[in-house]
Design a protein around this motif. Structure first.
Motif, mmCIF file in Angstrom:
data_model
loop_
_atom_site.group_PDB
_atom_site.id
_atom_site.type_symbol
_atom_site.label_atom_id
_atom_site.label_comp_id
_atom_site.label_asym_id
_atom_site.label_seq_id
_atom_site.Cartn_x
_atom_site.Cartn_y
_atom_site.Cartn_z
ATOM 1 N N GLU A 144 0.835 -1.201 0.000
ATOM 2 C CA GLU A 144 0.000 0.000 0.000
ATOM 3 C C GLU A 144 0.877 1.261 0.000
ATOM 4 O O GLU A 144 0.593 2.227 -0.715
ATOM 5 C CB GLU A 144 -0.906 -0.033 1.236
ATOM 6 C CG GLU A 144 -2.101 0.859 1.062
ATOM 7 C CD GLU A 144 -3.063 0.793 2.233
ATOM 8 O OE1 GLU A 144 -3.291 -0.294 2.790
ATOM 9 O OE2 GLU A 144 -3.587 1.862 2.574
ATOM 10 N N ARG A 163 2.201 1.935 -3.402
ATOM 11 C CA ARG A 163 1.170 2.528 -4.271
ATOM 12 C C ARG A 163 0.989 4.019 -3.966
ATOM 13 O O ARG A 163 1.002 4.848 -4.879
ATOM 14 C CB ARG A 163 -0.160 1.771 -4.058
ATOM 15 C CG ARG A 163 -1.308 2.320 -4.880
ATOM 16 C CD ARG A 163 -2.474 1.338 -4.947
ATOM 17 N NE ARG A 163 -2.985 0.926 -3.652
ATOM 18 C CZ ARG A 163 -3.844 1.630 -2.925
ATOM 19 N NH1 ARG A 163 -4.294 2.784 -3.360
ATOM 20 N NH2 ARG A 163 -4.270 1.164 -1.763
ATOM 21 N N HIS A 198 3.955 6.066 -5.185
ATOM 22 C CA HIS A 198 3.909 6.167 -6.644
ATOM 23 C C HIS A 198 2.844 7.190 -7.073
ATOM 24 O O HIS A 198 3.112 8.073 -7.895
ATOM 25 C CB HIS A 198 3.610 4.777 -7.224
ATOM 26 C CG HIS A 198 3.479 4.773 -8.703
ATOM 27 N ND1 HIS A 198 4.560 4.953 -9.545
ATOM 28 C CD2 HIS A 198 2.387 4.653 -9.504
ATOM 29 C CE1 HIS A 198 4.142 4.927 -10.788
ATOM 30 N NE2 HIS A 198 2.834 4.747 -10.804
ATOM 31 N N GLU A 199 1.651 7.090 -6.475
ATOM 32 C CA GLU A 199 0.567 8.012 -6.846
ATOM 33 C C GLU A 199 0.938 9.471 -6.579
ATOM 34 O O GLU A 199 0.497 10.362 -7.287
ATOM 35 C CB GLU A 199 -0.709 7.665 -6.058
ATOM 36 C CG GLU A 199 -1.417 6.441 -6.617
ATOM 37 C CD GLU A 199 -2.595 5.990 -5.736
ATOM 38 O OE1 GLU A 199 -3.284 5.065 -6.169
ATOM 39 O OE2 GLU A 199 -2.803 6.550 -4.633
#
Ligand SMILES: C[S@@+](CC[C@H](N)C(=O)[O-])C[C@H]1O[C@@H](n2cnc3c(N)ncnc32)[C@H](O)[C@@H]1O
Length: 199
Positions: free
Chosen positions: A74, A77, A80-81
């Motif tokens: 998580e 992610r 990265h976002e």
């Protein structure tokens, strides 16, 4: 994509322990004051504190280690976002057995310990050699919701054992010949530790 504010609220709703707002703002202030460019964090959870640090402290890179696979994924992610891959390096590993030759940004201006509370001393001893001589070590949750001040009245045996271990670390570091410790009643109790020979 969730904002950092939303991420914090979402983590709290799901019982994922992230640093209290007061604590993270204190940590950011410490990093800003010393113009830190590198921080090693033990215990990333879902990446909230690493992202707060890098988005509030100019030029700071954070390297962070997380044991739990779901939380690690998580965190990857979210990082990265938010486009923070160049500023945050995250390792999926047990910090107690992690091979330190994999550390990328050492030596660090700051070591931030925020993982399994019963292991604080082990984390400290393992990672302190990677802190710059004039760097700082920050340890969170040293009050354990105030329980540390009243251990005899803790009914649950496991909690009592854990709080005793935190107290043992606190006593050990406060009496250590090589380090000066400043305690701040911020969030859940934070210590800022510095080498005595670098004052
Ligand atoms: C309090 S949370 C970290 C919160 C995070 N620093 C934040 O404020 O957003 C502690 C994390 O340490 C992780 N952890 C516990 N033991 C660990 C170990 N031995 N190595 C690496 N991570 C560990 C847990 O899985 C948990 O996600």
């Amino acid at each position: 994509m969730m904002t950092l504010e939303e991420l914090e609220q979402d983590a709290l709703k799901r019982n994922i322990p992230v640093m209290q707002k007061e604590g993270i703002l204190f940590l950011i202030e410490q990093l800003q004051e010393r113009k830190a460019t590198s921080c090693l964090e033990i215990g990333s959870a879902i990446g909230y504190s690493a992202m707060m640090m890098t988005t509030h402290v100019e030029h700071l890179c954070v390297e962070t280690i997380e044991l739990d696979e779901q939380r690690y994924l998580e965190a990857v992610r979210h990082i990265h976002e938010h486009g923070l891959e160049k500023r945050i390096t995250i390792h999926h590993d047990d910090a107690l057995t992690f091979q330190t030759d994999k550390l990328q940004f050492a030596p660090y201006d700051c070591l931030f310990i925020d993982a399994a509370k019963a292991q604080y001393q082990k984390f400290f001893e393992k990672y302190v050699p990677f802190v710059k001589k004039n760097g700082i070590i920050i340890v969170d949750n040293l009050d354990f919701h105030g329980m540390i001040f009243d251990i005899d009245h803790i009914k649950n045996r496991n909690t009592r054992q854990l709080v005793k271990k935190i107290k043992r670390f606190k006593d050990w570091i406060f009496q250590h010949d090589a380090y000066d410790v400043e305690y701040y009643a911020v969030g859940d109790g934070i210590c800022v530790i510095r080498r005595k020979d670098e004052q």
